[in-house]
Design an enzyme around this catalytic site. Sequence first.
Site, short mmCIF file in Angstrom:
data_model
loop_
_atom_site.label_atom_id
_atom_site.label_comp_id
_atom_site.label_asym_id
_atom_site.label_seq_id
_atom_site.Cartn_x
_atom_site.Cartn_y
_atom_site.Cartn_z
N LYS A 178 -18.10 17.53 23.79
CA LYS A 178 -18.61 18.87 24.06
C LYS A 178 -18.16 19.83 22.95
CE LYS A 178 -20.92 18.12 27.89
NZ LYS A 178 -20.65 16.83 28.46
C1 LIG Z 1 -20.94 16.46 29.96
C2 LIG Z 1 -21.78 16.82 31.12
C3 LIG Z 1 -21.26 16.86 32.43
C4 LIG Z 1 -19.85 16.56 32.83
O1 LIG Z 1 -19.27 15.59 32.13
P1 LIG Z 1 -17.74 15.13 32.24
O2 LIG Z 1 -17.75 14.03 31.23
O3 LIG Z 1 -17.50 14.67 33.61
O4 LIG Z 1 -16.84 16.25 31.84
C5 LIG Z 1 -22.10 17.26 33.45
N1 LIG Z 1 -23.37 17.61 33.20
C6 LIG Z 1 -23.89 17.60 31.96
C7 LIG Z 1 -25.30 18.04 31.77
C8 LIG Z 1 -23.13 17.19 30.88
O5 LIG Z 1 -23.67 17.17 29.66
#
Ligand SMILES: *Cc1c(COP(=O)(O)O)cnc(C)c1O
Length: 386
Positions: free
Chosen positions: A206
């Site tokens: 992210k």
């Molecule tokens: C990254 C992401 C998440 C949550 O991801 P985690 O790996 O659990 O932190 C949820 N929704 C979307 C659209 C994502 O891109």
Amino acid sequence: MHNEIICRLEAVWRRTLRVDGPVPLHAPVFEGHEWEYVKDCLDTGWVSSVGAYVDRFEAMLADITGAHHAVATVNGSAALEVCLHLAGVGAGDDVVLPSLTFIATANAVSHLGASCRFVDVDEATLGLDPARLDDHLARHGDRPIKAVVVMHTFGHAADLDGLMQVCARHGVPLIEDAAESLGSYSGGRHTGTSGLLSALSFNGNKIVTTGGGGAVLTNDPDLARRAKHLTTTAKLSHPYRFDHDEVGWNYRLPNLNAALGCAQLEALPAYLGRKRRLASLYQEAFADLPGVKVVADRAGCAGNFWLNALILDRPDRDLVAQVIEGAAARGLQCRPIWTPMHRLPMYRYCPRDDLAVTEALEDRLINIPSSPSPVLDAVISAGAGL
Ligand SMILES: *Cc1c(COP(=O)(O)O)cnc(C)c1O
């Protein structure tokens, strides 16, 4: 055609940015206080579920987003589950969400014993289409819909004003999956602050990372208190007794991860600047190529450009594969969009509308390298690009 596309990706990364080695889709960057803050946790022994960095991280998140409250969680998936639970979603309920999303959005619904209903997205936003949502909520039958989850794809805000109006008209709470959109604004508001509750993610890919992590945002002090209570095993505060007043989760973000997160949040403005610069380099590089565009900000929005994306004028699954494979052979990592939820075995039988836009986008979108690499600073000072 795929060669034309790969040639332009190479022009950006090899020629303009002068990167010789592999170019990942999105690599984290640690160049600030990360070592210092993490070492501080080790030196003091505060590595786990209690510690000052968690409080500091939550305060920084509230400050950056303008949300009144932020509650850090162990990951974004956990944050989504808590958001839905706090919105009243439970066993037997229905939740509307886009099929064009990462699996975590749908899984959060399922883990609470609720069912997904998929509504199509708007090509202009890549997020839930308000008109289609309105239509769906108006004729969903007798099963109550407990919540609507909107997701801000690749950091581009969905039509929040439109979606808020539709949800208000039907009396259904809006939850934002803002996992991809830290630093993204719509109409001057940070994404994740319009709905009743929203979820952020700080996974390694992210815009900023805590290794693994997430957060719940809300403006409601009671919901924030409940979120914190539920994610910390619903334990009643007491010097030594273990009393719990409901079924909670151990979803708290460890202090060690929060320490990394504090350093990363300090760097967010720099990362946002680099990503914006990279997006304009891509815009320039692809401006003259017919048949493909670089996904850009819509009027009134300022996205974080978490993942840059190419969008083909027409669906072409073979071309998408050729670009991804050809770019990989030259050390540039690209990626298709997620397989839509309604094509996966666990969600194939969920109620859904016509998903023509989602199905077309599946064969039109290609994510291209988007790391907030320090090489982009040189471009800024050299005045190249836009
Ligand atoms: C990254 C992401 C998440 C949550 O991801 P985690 O790996 O659990 O932190 C949820 N929704 C979307 C659209 C994502 O891109």
